[in-house]
Design a protein around this motif. Structure first.
Motif, PDB file in Angstrom:
ATOM      1  N   MET A 264       0.841  -1.197   0.000  1.00 11.39           N
ATOM      2  CA  MET A 264       0.000   0.000   0.000  1.00 11.39           C
ATOM      3  C   MET A 264       0.881   1.254   0.000  1.00 11.39           C
ATOM      4  SD  MET A 264      -3.371   0.618   2.102  1.00 11.39           S
ATOM      5  CE  MET A 264      -3.941   2.222   2.544  1.00 11.39           C
ATOM      6  N   VAL A 265       0.454   2.261  -0.732  1.00 12.76           N
ATOM      7  CA  VAL A 265       1.238   3.487  -0.867  1.00 12.76           C
ATOM      8  C   VAL A 265       0.876   4.439   0.267  1.00 12.76           C
ATOM      9  CG1 VAL A 265       1.764   5.420  -2.377  1.00 12.76           C
ATOM     10  CG2 VAL A 265       1.279   3.171  -3.362  1.00 12.76           C
ATOM     11  N   ASN A 266       1.881   5.057   0.818  1.00 11.80           N
ATOM     12  CA  ASN A 266       1.658   6.003   1.913  1.00 11.80           C
ATOM     13  C   ASN A 266       1.176   7.332   1.334  1.00 11.80           C
ATOM     14  OD1 ASN A 266       1.695   7.497   4.203  1.00 11.80           O
ATOM     15  ND2 ASN A 266       3.834   7.060   4.744  1.00 11.80           N
ATOM     16  N   ILE A 267       0.076   7.859   1.853  1.00 11.64           N
ATOM     17  CA  ILE A 267      -0.495   9.117   1.351  1.00 11.64           C
ATOM     18  C   ILE A 267       0.468  10.283   1.623  1.00 11.64           C
ATOM     19  CG2 ILE A 267      -2.400  10.741   1.628  1.00 11.64           C
ATOM     20  CD1 ILE A 267      -4.222   8.389   2.129  1.00 11.64           C
ATOM     21  N   GLY A 268       1.186  10.246   2.714  1.00 11.37           N
ATOM     22  CA  GLY A 268       2.160  11.288   3.035  1.00 11.37           C
ATOM     23  C   GLY A 268       3.238  11.384   1.973  1.00 11.37           C
ATOM     24  N   ASP A 269       3.695  10.230   1.470  1.00 17.75           N
ATOM     25  CA  ASP A 269       4.711  10.230   0.410  1.00 17.75           C
ATOM     26  C   ASP A 269       4.173  10.853  -0.868  1.00 17.75           C
ATOM     27  OD1 ASP A 269       6.627   9.075   1.983  1.00 17.75           O
ATOM     28  OD2 ASP A 269       6.247   7.022   1.274  1.00 17.75           O
ATOM     29  N   ILE A 270       2.926  10.546  -1.209  1.00 16.26           N
ATOM     30  CA  ILE A 270       2.320  11.117  -2.419  1.00 16.26           C
ATOM     31  C   ILE A 270       2.224  12.636  -2.293  1.00 16.26           C
ATOM     32  CG2 ILE A 270       0.207  11.225  -3.799  1.00 16.26           C
ATOM     33  CD1 ILE A 270      -0.254   8.278  -3.096  1.00 16.26           C
ATOM     34  N   ILE A 271       1.759  13.113  -1.146  1.00 18.43           N
ATOM     35  CA  ILE A 271       1.640  14.561  -0.924  1.00 18.43           C
ATOM     36  C   ILE A 271       3.020  15.214  -1.001  1.00 18.43           C
ATOM     37  CG2 ILE A 271       1.043  16.323   0.791  1.00 18.43           C
ATOM     38  CD1 ILE A 271      -1.217  14.456   1.700  1.00 18.43           C
ATOM     39  N   PHE A 272       4.028  14.542  -0.401  1.00 18.44           N
ATOM     40  CA  PHE A 272       5.387  15.079  -0.432  1.00 18.44           C
ATOM     41  C   PHE A 272       5.897  15.169  -1.876  1.00 18.44           C
ATOM     42  CE2 PHE A 272      10.003  14.350  -0.354  1.00 18.44           C
ATOM     43  CZ  PHE A 272      10.386  15.452   0.373  1.00 18.44           C
ATOM     44  N   GLN A 273       5.659  14.125  -2.667  1.00 20.18           N
ATOM     45  CA  GLN A 273       6.097  14.120  -4.063  1.00 20.18           C
ATOM     46  C   GLN A 273       5.419  15.246  -4.856  1.00 20.18           C
ATOM     47  OE1 GLN A 273       8.329  12.172  -5.702  1.00 20.18           O
ATOM     48  NE2 GLN A 273       8.931  11.159  -3.801  1.00 20.18           N
ATOM     49  N   ILE A 274       4.118  15.445  -4.640  1.00 15.49           N
ATOM     50  CA  ILE A 274       3.388  16.505  -5.341  1.00 15.49           C
ATOM     51  C   ILE A 274       3.943  17.871  -4.946  1.00 15.49           C
ATOM     52  CG2 ILE A 274       1.135  17.636  -5.538  1.00 15.49           C
ATOM     53  CD1 ILE A 274      -0.115  14.829  -5.317  1.00 15.49           C
ATOM     54  N   LEU A 275       4.197  18.071  -3.654  1.00 17.60           N
ATOM     55  CA  LEU A 275       4.741  19.345  -3.194  1.00 17.60           C
ATOM     56  C   LEU A 275       6.122  19.605  -3.800  1.00 17.60           C
ATOM     57  CD1 LEU A 275       3.708  19.464   0.572  1.00 17.60           C
ATOM     58  CD2 LEU A 275       2.909  20.937  -1.268  1.00 17.60           C
TER      59      LEU A 275
ATOM     60  N   LEU B 118       7.240  18.473  -6.620  1.00 18.35           N
ATOM     61  CA  LEU B 118       7.039  18.774  -8.040  1.00 18.35           C
ATOM     62  C   LEU B 118       6.601  20.223  -8.223  1.00 18.35           C
ATOM     63  CD1 LEU B 118       7.043  17.548 -10.877  1.00 18.35           C
ATOM     64  CD2 LEU B 118       4.631  17.014 -10.551  1.00 18.35           C
ATOM     65  N   LEU B 119       5.673  20.677  -7.386  1.00 14.17           N
ATOM     66  CA  LEU B 119       5.208  22.063  -7.473  1.00 14.17           C
ATOM     67  C   LEU B 119       6.344  23.046  -7.179  1.00 14.17           C
ATOM     68  CD1 LEU B 119       1.710  21.814  -5.759  1.00 14.17           C
ATOM     69  CD2 LEU B 119       2.199  22.199  -8.178  1.00 14.17           C
ATOM     70  N   ILE B 120       7.191  22.704  -6.210  1.00 13.51           N
ATOM     71  CA  ILE B 120       8.326  23.585  -5.889  1.00 13.51           C
ATOM     72  C   ILE B 120       9.296  23.653  -7.074  1.00 13.51           C
ATOM     73  CG2 ILE B 120      10.389  23.771  -4.440  1.00 13.51           C
ATOM     74  CD1 ILE B 120       8.633  22.722  -2.119  1.00 13.51           C
ATOM     75  N   LEU B 121       9.540  22.504  -7.720  1.00 19.71           N
ATOM     76  CA  LEU B 121      10.434  22.495  -8.895  1.00 19.71           C
ATOM     77  C   LEU B 121       9.848  23.329 -10.028  1.00 19.71           C
ATOM     78  CD1 LEU B 121      11.643  18.789  -8.991  1.00 19.71           C
ATOM     79  CD2 LEU B 121      13.026  20.822  -8.582  1.00 19.71           C
TER      80      LEU B 121
ATOM     81  N   GLY C  49      10.249  26.969  -9.170  1.00 20.79           N
ATOM     82  CA  GLY C  49      11.634  27.413  -9.341  1.00 20.79           C
ATOM     83  C   GLY C  49      11.967  27.643 -10.798  1.00 20.79           C
ATOM     84  N   ALA C  50      11.498  26.743 -11.660  1.00 20.51           N
ATOM     85  CA  ALA C  50      11.739  26.911 -13.097  1.00 20.51           C
ATOM     86  C   ALA C  50      11.033  28.174 -13.595  1.00 20.51           C
ATOM     87  CB  ALA C  50      11.246  25.685 -13.859  1.00 20.51           C
ATOM     88  N   GLY C  51       9.828  28.420 -13.100  1.00 24.75           N
ATOM     89  CA  GLY C  51       9.093  29.624 -13.496  1.00 24.75           C
ATOM     90  C   GLY C  51       9.822  30.891 -13.092  1.00 24.75           C
ATOM     91  N   ILE C  52      10.392  30.882 -11.898  1.00 28.15           N
ATOM     92  CA  ILE C  52      11.137  32.048 -11.428  1.00 28.15           C
ATOM     93  C   ILE C  52      12.354  32.299 -12.316  1.00 28.15           C
ATOM     94  CG2 ILE C  52      12.597  32.887  -9.535  1.00 28.15           C
ATOM     95  CD1 ILE C  52      10.585  31.536  -7.620  1.00 28.15           C
ATOM     96  N   ILE C  53      13.050  31.238 -12.677  1.00 30.62           N
ATOM     97  CA  ILE C  53      14.242  31.380 -13.534  1.00 30.62           C
ATOM     98  C   ILE C  53      13.843  31.920 -14.906  1.00 30.62           C
ATOM     99  CG2 ILE C  53      16.033  30.076 -14.747  1.00 30.62           C
ATOM    100  CD1 ILE C  53      16.136  28.239 -12.257  1.00 30.62           C
ATOM    101  N   ILE C  54      12.758  31.379 -15.472  1.00 29.05           N
ATOM    102  CA  ILE C  54      12.301  31.843 -16.786  1.00 29.05           C
ATOM    103  C   ILE C  54      11.896  33.312 -16.728  1.00 29.05           C
ATOM    104  CG2 ILE C  54      10.459  31.575 -18.506  1.00 29.05           C
ATOM    105  CD1 ILE C  54      10.572  28.546 -17.877  1.00 29.05           C
ATOM    106  N   ALA C  55      11.165  33.692 -15.657  1.00 29.67           N
ATOM    107  CA  ALA C  55      10.749  35.091 -15.515  1.00 29.67           C
ATOM    108  C   ALA C  55      11.969  36.005 -15.397  1.00 29.67           C
ATOM    109  CB  ALA C  55       9.846  35.246 -14.292  1.00 29.67           C
TER     110      ALA C  55
END
Length: 61
Positions: free
Chosen positions: A1-12, A14-17, A20-26
């Protein structure tokens, strides 16, 4: 079974990455616009200098 905390951490992470890419492009876009504006200002100064030179030549003659 997959841990929901790990999924939330992975999504967060990804959003941070993506953020960061958006800030560099801007930043890159901002620098390009500054360079373009600087070039336009230099051209304007050259035209003004040319006009002043023409005015001085007309006064002398």
């Amino acid at each position: 079974m997959v841990n929901i905390g790990d999924i939330i951490f992975q999504i967060l992470m990804l959003l941070i990455l993506i953020g960061g890419a958006g800030i560099i492009i801007a930043f890159i876009i901002g620098v390009k616009r500054l360079i373009q504006r600087q070039g336009a200002n230099e051209k304007r100064l050259q035209r003004i200098e040319q006009r002043l030179d023409d005015m001085l030549k007309n006064k002398e003659s």
